[in-house]
Design an enzyme around this catalytic site. Structure first.
Site, PDB file in Angstrom:
ATOM      1  N   GLN A 187      -4.838   4.622   6.402  1.00 16.82           N
ATOM      2  CA  GLN A 187      -3.649   4.861   5.594  1.00 16.82           C
ATOM      3  C   GLN A 187      -2.911   6.084   6.118  1.00 16.82           C
ATOM      4  OE1 GLN A 187      -4.179   4.886   1.330  1.00 16.82           O
ATOM      5  NE2 GLN A 187      -2.012   5.242   1.003  1.00 16.82           N
ATOM      6  N   PHE A 188      -1.934   5.839   6.992  1.00 15.54           N
ATOM      7  CA  PHE A 188      -1.188   6.936   7.605  1.00 15.54           C
ATOM      8  C   PHE A 188      -0.402   7.744   6.579  1.00 15.54           C
ATOM      9  CE2 PHE A 188       2.043   3.664   7.532  1.00 15.54           C
ATOM     10  CZ  PHE A 188       3.237   4.353   7.343  1.00 15.54           C
ATOM     11  N   THR A 189      -0.069   7.147   5.435  1.00 17.91           N
ATOM     12  CA  THR A 189       0.739   7.861   4.440  1.00 17.91           C
ATOM     13  C   THR A 189       0.003   9.037   3.805  1.00 17.91           C
ATOM     14  OG1 THR A 189       0.118   6.313   2.692  1.00 17.91           O
ATOM     15  CG2 THR A 189       2.135   5.814   3.928  1.00 17.91           C
TER      16      THR A 189
END
Length: 150
Positions: A78-80
């Site tokens: 999850q890059f966010t």
């Protein structure tokens, strides 16, 4: 590396209408990777998550780990998690690693946590539009950042 660890009574990941991972009692780990992450971050974080005492003992005290519980785990990229929100209202993801760096580190992390847990873990599909479904147990949600070990 930044991780959001959720104690769950069930969790699943669906991609394009197909369930790609599903667990019952255990942990859902959302994992964000940045360029500065390396093998020592992977080893430290995997060991920390495997041994994190966030499951209740017989007295209702969080004193047991996912290892003690023989629980399952799903790890989802999850890059966010590396969103920067200081300026304006549109988050910047400049600190999040691009796939050429993130994918190998994500795969190494999955291998390492499997080693720590002594079992396979579920995963999402890196870069896919995933639907993550969970029943947070407690709720218990822990955030760990290897660059800010508190």
């Amino acid at each position: 590396m930044r991780a959001v660890i959720q104690r769950v009574s069930e969790a699943s990941v669906t991609v394009e209408g197909k369930v790609v991972s599903k667990i019952d009692h255990g942990l859902l780990v959302l994992l964000g990777i940045e360029d500065a992450d390396n093998d020592s971050d992977i080893q430290w974080l995997a060991k920390k998550i495997a041994n994190l005492r966030i499951f209740n003992d017989a007295n209702g005290v969080m004193n047991r780990s996912v290892l003690d519980e023989k629980g399952e785990a799903i790890v989802v990229s999850q890059f966010t998690l590396h969103a920067m929100t200081k300026k304006g209202n549109r988050p910047s993801y400049i600190k999040a690693s691009k796939p050429d760096i993130a994918v190998p580190l994500y795969e190494k992390f999955v291998q390492r946590i499997e080693l720590e847990l002594g079992r396979k873990v579920g995963t999402g599909i890196f870069g896919a539009d995933m639907k993550v479904n969970l029943r947070n147990d407690g709720p218990v949600t822990i955030i760990i950042d290897t660059k800010n070990k508190e």
